[in-house]
Design a protein around this motif. Sequence first.
Motif, PDB file in Angstrom:
ATOM      1  N   ASP A 108       0.842  -1.194   0.000  1.00 24.40           N
ATOM      2  CA  ASP A 108       0.000   0.000   0.000  1.00 24.40           C
ATOM      3  C   ASP A 108       0.879   1.246   0.000  1.00 24.40           C
ATOM      4  OD1 ASP A 108      -1.746   2.143   0.731  1.00 24.40           O
ATOM      5  OD2 ASP A 108      -3.127   0.692   1.598  1.00 24.40           O
ATOM      6  N   ARG A 110       0.309   4.126   1.244  1.00 26.60           N
ATOM      7  CA  ARG A 110       0.237   4.920   2.479  1.00 26.60           C
ATOM      8  C   ARG A 110       1.368   4.508   3.419  1.00 26.60           C
ATOM      9  NH1 ARG A 110      -5.866   3.653   4.033  1.00 26.60           N
ATOM     10  NH2 ARG A 110      -5.082   1.641   3.288  1.00 26.60           N
ATOM     11  N   GLY A 111       2.147   5.475   3.856  1.00 26.72           N
ATOM     12  CA  GLY A 111       3.248   5.203   4.759  1.00 26.72           C
ATOM     13  C   GLY A 111       4.471   4.610   4.099  1.00 26.72           C
ATOM     14  N   LEU A 112       4.447   4.509   2.755  1.00 30.10           N
ATOM     15  CA  LEU A 112       5.554   3.859   2.054  1.00 30.10           C
ATOM     16  C   LEU A 112       6.836   4.691   2.120  1.00 30.10           C
ATOM     17  CD1 LEU A 112       6.572   1.511   0.408  1.00 30.10           C
ATOM     18  CD2 LEU A 112       5.582   2.559  -1.653  1.00 30.10           C
ATOM     19  N   THR A 113       6.712   6.018   2.053  1.00 31.07           N
ATOM     20  CA  THR A 113       7.905   6.868   2.116  1.00 31.07           C
ATOM     21  C   THR A 113       8.638   6.675   3.442  1.00 31.07           C
ATOM     22  OG1 THR A 113       6.953   8.533   0.645  1.00 31.07           O
ATOM     23  CG2 THR A 113       8.762   9.241   2.059  1.00 31.07           C
ATOM     24  N   LYS A 114       7.883   6.613   4.552  1.00 30.02           N
ATOM     25  CA  LYS A 114       8.522   6.387   5.857  1.00 30.02           C
ATOM     26  C   LYS A 114       9.168   5.002   5.904  1.00 30.02           C
ATOM     27  CE  LYS A 114       7.792   6.466  10.844  1.00 30.02           C
ATOM     28  NZ  LYS A 114       8.656   5.290  11.023  1.00 30.02           N
ATOM     29  N   LYS A 115       8.488   4.002   5.344  1.00 32.03           N
ATOM     30  CA  LYS A 115       9.047   2.657   5.334  1.00 32.03           C
ATOM     31  C   LYS A 115      10.361   2.635   4.566  1.00 32.03           C
ATOM     32  CE  LYS A 115       6.509  -1.052   5.096  1.00 32.03           C
ATOM     33  NZ  LYS A 115       5.672  -2.226   4.694  1.00 32.03           N
ATOM     34  N   ASP A 117      12.420   5.221   4.042  1.00 32.12           N
ATOM     35  CA  ASP A 117      13.436   5.938   4.834  1.00 32.12           C
ATOM     36  C   ASP A 117      13.949   5.073   5.986  1.00 32.12           C
ATOM     37  OD1 ASP A 117      13.397   8.160   3.229  1.00 32.12           O
ATOM     38  OD2 ASP A 117      11.963   9.271   4.464  1.00 32.12           O
ATOM     39  N   ASP A 118      13.051   4.323   6.618  1.00 31.11           N
ATOM     40  CA  ASP A 118      13.467   3.433   7.707  1.00 31.11           C
ATOM     41  C   ASP A 118      14.442   2.381   7.197  1.00 31.11           C
ATOM     42  OD1 ASP A 118      11.915   4.806   9.492  1.00 31.11           O
ATOM     43  OD2 ASP A 118      10.269   3.349   9.509  1.00 31.11           O
TER      44      ASP A 118
END
Length: 331
Positions: A108, A110-115, A117-118
């Motif tokens: 998905d 949603r939240g992929l950019t943070k994932k 970067d992590d």
Amino acid sequence: MHEHDAAIEIRGVTKRFGAKSAVDNLDLIVPTNSVCGFLGPNGAGKTTTIRMIMSIFLPDEGELRVLGRGSAIESKDRIGYLPEERGVYRTMPVGNFLAYMARLKGVDGRGLTKKIDDWLERLALPGVRKKKCQELSKGMQQKVQFAATVIHEPDLIILDEPFSGLDPVNARILRGLINEQHEAGRTIIFSTHVLHAAEELCDRVFMINQGKKILDGPIEEIRASFDPRTVVVSPDDVSADAATMERIRGVRRVARAPGRRVAYELHLEDDADVRGVMRDAAETLSLRSIERRDASLEDIFVRLVDPADSEDSVRGALRDETQTEEALADA
């Protein structure tokens, strides 16, 4: 083993290229949630086996099941595959490349950019998200491709020579991340020539030579069945020589221990009493330490594979790598 306990089942599989059998009547079961190392010399059939598991090649004979289904194609979104031939979209920014690969696997947005970067942070690649893939070193590109392999949290992770081209520091980072994936409940298989990495990571190993299986089982059981009958001594007196050690009853051969400072391996006769040799060595020599050495994967590899093809290259590569890690640790 019941079918539902196996992540991969290979039964009677043969793959030929012309007159040559790259894989010959192979049987293998990889249990779910295990870490299985594929070992063998170049040309042994490891990559061919992995490509059949991934349905890139089809077997000429036999059958495979992957995650309980008839092929990897039926379970493709549950598999992460890092091929031996590395590849990224060179002109694409790293973040875009990882996002594209994640969406291909159904992640998905949603939240992929943070994932992403992590993952870049965990791979010691902070600040590269907007750089083009071609601006990174080969080792950095390889770490990016590992992230692309696991970003969709697959049940089965297949890594073909994942440590090839990585320096010891980055290899250590990758080993830690593979351990994390295993602790998260994933099944991992990987081929490697880095035998000490396999020893650290694997709970079972599979060894193939000239297309045939020559070893398969839990690593501790395999070690126990290959007793090297070796005692390692560290003399307190640097003048102690091999001739003195060879006169100890039951010692067949003495060699410098690789990767250790002023230590020797006492290789014993088949009928030697190990405890007796250790007692006699302690009485004969002034020692800092003495210990019985368990079989290593290097010992087993060299013993099972034709020494003319493998012994010098395997032992040399391992010693070079050990020395490199020691130099970095001392720097």
